[in-house]
Motif scaffolding. Sequence first.
Motif, mmCIF file in Angstrom:
data_model
loop_
_atom_site.group_PDB
_atom_site.id
_atom_site.type_symbol
_atom_site.label_atom_id
_atom_site.label_comp_id
_atom_site.label_asym_id
_atom_site.label_seq_id
_atom_site.Cartn_x
_atom_site.Cartn_y
_atom_site.Cartn_z
ATOM 1 N N THR A 1 76.099 55.300 63.792
ATOM 2 C CA THR A 1 75.741 54.499 62.626
ATOM 3 C C THR A 1 76.935 53.651 62.185
ATOM 4 N N PHE A 2 76.614 52.627 61.381
ATOM 5 C CA PHE A 2 77.618 51.626 61.050
ATOM 6 C C PHE A 2 77.528 51.212 59.585
ATOM 7 N N ARG A 3 78.679 50.880 59.030
ATOM 8 C CA ARG A 3 78.728 50.363 57.670
ATOM 9 C C ARG A 3 78.275 48.905 57.623
ATOM 10 N N VAL A 4 78.646 48.134 58.650
ATOM 11 C CA VAL A 4 78.293 46.718 58.725
ATOM 12 C C VAL A 4 77.881 46.390 60.151
ATOM 13 N N VAL A 5 76.810 45.617 60.286
ATOM 14 C CA VAL A 5 76.404 45.066 61.577
ATOM 15 C C VAL A 5 76.405 43.551 61.442
ATOM 16 N N THR A 6 77.077 42.869 62.360
ATOM 17 C CA THR A 6 77.201 41.420 62.288
ATOM 18 C C THR A 6 76.506 40.744 63.463
ATOM 19 N N PHE A 7 76.039 39.535 63.188
ATOM 20 C CA PHE A 7 75.488 38.637 64.199
ATOM 21 C C PHE A 7 76.126 37.271 63.948
ATOM 22 N N ALA A 8 76.692 36.673 64.964
ATOM 23 C CA ALA A 8 77.274 35.339 64.815
ATOM 24 C C ALA A 8 76.671 34.419 65.872
ATOM 25 N N GLN A 9 75.785 33.542 65.457
ATOM 26 C CA GLN A 9 75.176 32.572 66.375
ATOM 27 C C GLN A 9 74.522 33.264 67.570
ATOM 28 N N SER A 10 73.862 34.400 67.303
ATOM 29 C CA SER A 10 73.297 35.173 68.408
ATOM 30 C C SER A 10 71.869 35.644 68.159
ATOM 31 N N PHE A 11 71.485 35.873 66.908
ATOM 32 C CA PHE A 11 70.208 36.515 66.608
ATOM 33 C C PHE A 11 69.022 35.692 67.114
ATOM 34 N N HIS A 12 69.156 34.362 67.136
ATOM 35 C CA HIS A 12 68.040 33.511 67.537
ATOM 36 C C HIS A 12 67.685 33.669 69.016
ATOM 37 N N TRP A 13 68.570 34.285 69.810
ATOM 38 C CA TRP A 13 68.276 34.496 71.223
ATOM 39 C C TRP A 13 67.506 35.790 71.471
ATOM 40 N N MET A 14 67.289 36.589 70.441
ATOM 41 C CA MET A 14 66.805 37.953 70.639
ATOM 42 C C MET A 14 65.341 38.103 70.245
ATOM 43 N N ASP A 15 64.762 39.229 70.627
ATOM 44 C CA ASP A 15 63.462 39.640 70.098
ATOM 45 C C ASP A 15 63.735 40.089 68.672
ATOM 46 N N GLN A 16 63.621 39.173 67.738
ATOM 47 C CA GLN A 16 64.162 39.383 66.399
ATOM 48 C C GLN A 16 63.502 40.539 65.659
ATOM 49 N N ALA A 17 62.192 40.646 65.739
ATOM 50 C CA ALA A 17 61.511 41.715 65.011
ATOM 51 C C ALA A 17 61.960 43.087 65.520
ATOM 52 N N LEU A 18 62.037 43.245 66.834
ATOM 53 C CA LEU A 18 62.466 44.510 67.420
ATOM 54 C C LEU A 18 63.910 44.821 67.044
ATOM 55 N N VAL A 19 64.796 43.836 67.189
ATOM 56 C CA VAL A 19 66.214 44.059 66.903
ATOM 57 C C VAL A 19 66.430 44.363 65.427
ATOM 58 N N ALA A 20 65.711 43.679 64.539
ATOM 59 C CA ALA A 20 65.871 43.922 63.103
ATOM 60 C C ALA A 20 65.512 45.369 62.763
ATOM 61 N N ARG A 21 64.435 45.876 63.340
ATOM 62 C CA ARG A 21 64.033 47.262 63.068
ATOM 63 C C ARG A 21 65.082 48.246 63.587
ATOM 64 N N ARG A 22 65.579 47.990 64.782
ATOM 65 C CA ARG A 22 66.537 48.928 65.378
ATOM 66 C C ARG A 22 67.880 48.894 64.657
ATOM 67 N N VAL A 23 68.290 47.728 64.232
ATOM 68 C CA VAL A 23 69.556 47.634 63.510
ATOM 69 C C VAL A 23 69.440 48.286 62.141
ATOM 70 N N ARG A 24 68.303 48.178 61.503
ATOM 71 C CA ARG A 24 68.135 48.828 60.203
ATOM 72 C C ARG A 24 68.356 50.333 60.336
ATOM 73 N N ASP A 25 67.890 50.919 61.419
ATOM 74 C CA ASP A 25 68.074 52.352 61.627
ATOM 75 C C ASP A 25 69.526 52.715 61.942
ATOM 76 N N LEU A 26 70.324 51.737 62.360
ATOM 77 C CA LEU A 26 71.730 51.984 62.673
ATOM 78 C C LEU A 26 72.636 51.887 61.449
ATOM 79 N N LEU A 27 72.142 51.275 60.385
ATOM 80 C CA LEU A 27 72.978 51.018 59.218
ATOM 81 C C LEU A 27 73.052 52.229 58.294
ATOM 82 N N ASP A 28 74.244 52.467 57.747
ATOM 83 C CA ASP A 28 74.370 53.425 56.658
ATOM 84 C C ASP A 28 73.475 52.981 55.499
ATOM 85 N N PRO A 29 73.016 53.916 54.649
ATOM 86 C CA PRO A 29 72.139 53.543 53.533
ATOM 87 C C PRO A 29 72.722 52.455 52.642
#
Length: 279
Positions: free
Chosen positions: A110-138
């Motif tokens: 898990t992580f305190r901060v997750v960053t994306f820099a000029q990269s998110f638009h290349w991804m399956d955004q809905a899937l990645v957003a859900r998975r990153v939410r589970d990686l974040l500290d509350p």
Amino acid sequence: MAGDWEWQWDETLYADSAPHYAVGRMPYPPGLAGAVREELGLDGRGRLLDVGCGPGSLTLLLAGMFEEAVGVDADRGMIAEASRRAGEAGVANVRWRRLRAEDLPAGLGTFRVVTFAQSFHWMDQALVARRVRDLLDPAGAWVHVQATTHRGVPGEDPLPHPRPPWDRIDELVARYLGPVRRAGRGVLPTGTRAGEEEIMRRAGFTGPARIEVGGGRVVERGVDDIVSAVFSLSGSTPHLFAAELPAFEADLRRLLTRASDGGRFSERTREVRVVIWRP
């Protein structure tokens, strides 16, 4: 990928472009790290995950504000370049993984901060957003850094040297590669997708908060800098030119040399926008 998004990621998207980043992309503004620290109340604790880290430009800028940082990218060359740059900079608290964002969490923790820099638009955004939410500290944060670093602000205001002839550069690329933007083995006739805010809210994020940093600095760039800027782009990575690469580079250098002031250009940097979401 859902909807009318027909382009599919492939491993050639940024093939051969990694070495050109350090030369062709202008650095983030000096105040970016401090602005993120202040906005998020960072105090040296916790972990950072930089998704689609490329050659580590943002990872290395922010790593010192965390106990540990992890940079992930799908491109082998990008990870190699990021590791090399970390070694040169003496940054020892970062580890690198060749990994697609869609394959998270990949046992990273898990992580305190997750960053994306000029990269998110290349991804399956809905899937990645859900998975990153589970990686974040509350109490963690998703930080999206929106920046254009390969070229500056257009304008007619006087600068010490001419601006790079970006319109003619774009025309030259199109002459070799065709009028439709290339991206890996595919094309992007209408550019990358929009609609990020809706995707983030559906994934359970709140916000966003927005801050703007820097912009307006005048920087000097050389012919080599602009050549590398062109080759750092997904639409004009070296491999796309195939056997015509030497001819294209010769034409590009000829164009730039004629347009420059003894090989020198000036550009005014753009603002960097930081968008912050909370889980």
